[in-house]
Motif scaffolding. Structure first.
Motif, PDB file in Angstrom:
ATOM      1  N   THR A   3      -2.789  -4.700  -8.845  1.00  0.00           N
ATOM      2  CA  THR A   3      -3.575  -5.086  -7.678  1.00  0.00           C
ATOM      3  C   THR A   3      -4.406  -3.900  -7.244  1.00  0.00           C
ATOM      4  O   THR A   3      -3.865  -2.859  -6.876  1.00  0.00           O
ATOM      5  CB  THR A   3      -2.667  -5.528  -6.517  1.00  0.00           C
ATOM      6  N   HIS A  58      -6.824  -2.118  -4.644  1.00  0.00           N
ATOM      7  CA  HIS A  58      -7.128  -2.161  -3.214  1.00  0.00           C
ATOM      8  C   HIS A  58      -8.256  -1.185  -2.894  1.00  0.00           C
ATOM      9  O   HIS A  58      -8.227  -0.042  -3.321  1.00  0.00           O
ATOM     10  CB  HIS A  58      -5.896  -1.769  -2.376  1.00  0.00           C
ATOM     11  N   THR A  65      -9.528  -6.700  -2.423  1.00  0.00           N
ATOM     12  CA  THR A  65      -8.334  -6.673  -3.266  1.00  0.00           C
ATOM     13  C   THR A  65      -8.612  -7.481  -4.517  1.00  0.00           C
ATOM     14  O   THR A  65      -8.980  -8.654  -4.433  1.00  0.00           O
ATOM     15  CB  THR A  65      -7.118  -7.263  -2.520  1.00  0.00           C
ATOM     16  N   HIS A  96     -10.529   3.504  -4.983  1.00  0.00           N
ATOM     17  CA  HIS A  96      -9.502   2.467  -5.011  1.00  0.00           C
ATOM     18  C   HIS A  96      -8.123   3.088  -5.173  1.00  0.00           C
ATOM     19  O   HIS A  96      -7.970   4.227  -5.599  1.00  0.00           O
ATOM     20  CB  HIS A  96      -9.734   1.483  -6.167  1.00  0.00           C
TER      21      HIS A  96
END
Length: 145
Positions: free
Chosen positions: A48, A50, A55, A139
């Motif tokens: 994942t 972010h 997201t 990120h």
């Protein structure tokens, strides 16, 4: 050193393949079995990415018999314009690189490149960018394998 002494100092290696059978060489031990599909030598993990309000959900396939692990495919399934995106390559190790190409519709960029460095707890911190760039946005990508 005599021939006898040399033989005594040499270490005899035994090699086993993935099925547990003894083989003669290291290459045979790590060779892909005949008739094995790419899925037979791949593993999948969820990641994942972010970035503040953004997201991305990633499903990454990689070769667990390599290091750094070679990314063999996968998909970015949500969180990015034009999803889904097909993951086309990269690697996972002390550093990460994931390359993907847009498979969905829209007027978004055609490619994305995600790069970063491993940190604990298991995640990568780095940057990503579009259409050839890799450093446009920061990120943190959680590793959920």
């Amino acid at each position: 050193m005599t021939t006898t002494a040399r033989k005594k100092s040499q270490v005899e290696h035994r090699y086993l393949n993935a099925q547990g059978a003894e083989v003669k060489t290291r290459d045979e031990a790590f060779a892909t079995p005949l008739g094995a599909s790419p899925e037979a030598v791949s593993a999948e993990c969820a990641m994942t990415l972010h970035n503040g309000a953004v997201t991305f959900a990633l499903k990454v396939r990689y070769n667990p018999n390599s290091y750094p692990h070679v990314v063999t495919g996968g998909e970015i399934t949500s969180g990015i314009c034009g999803a889904p995106w097909n993951i086309t390559g990269g690697f996972l190790g002390e550093q990460i690189r994931i390359d993907a190409k847009r498979a969905g519709q829209g007027s978004c960029a055609n490619t994305i490149t995600i790069v970063g460095e491993f940190q604990n707890p298991p995640a990568y911190r780095g940057t990503y960018g579009f259409d050839g760039a890799a450093s446009s946005f920061m990120h943190t990508t959680r590793y959920e394998c």
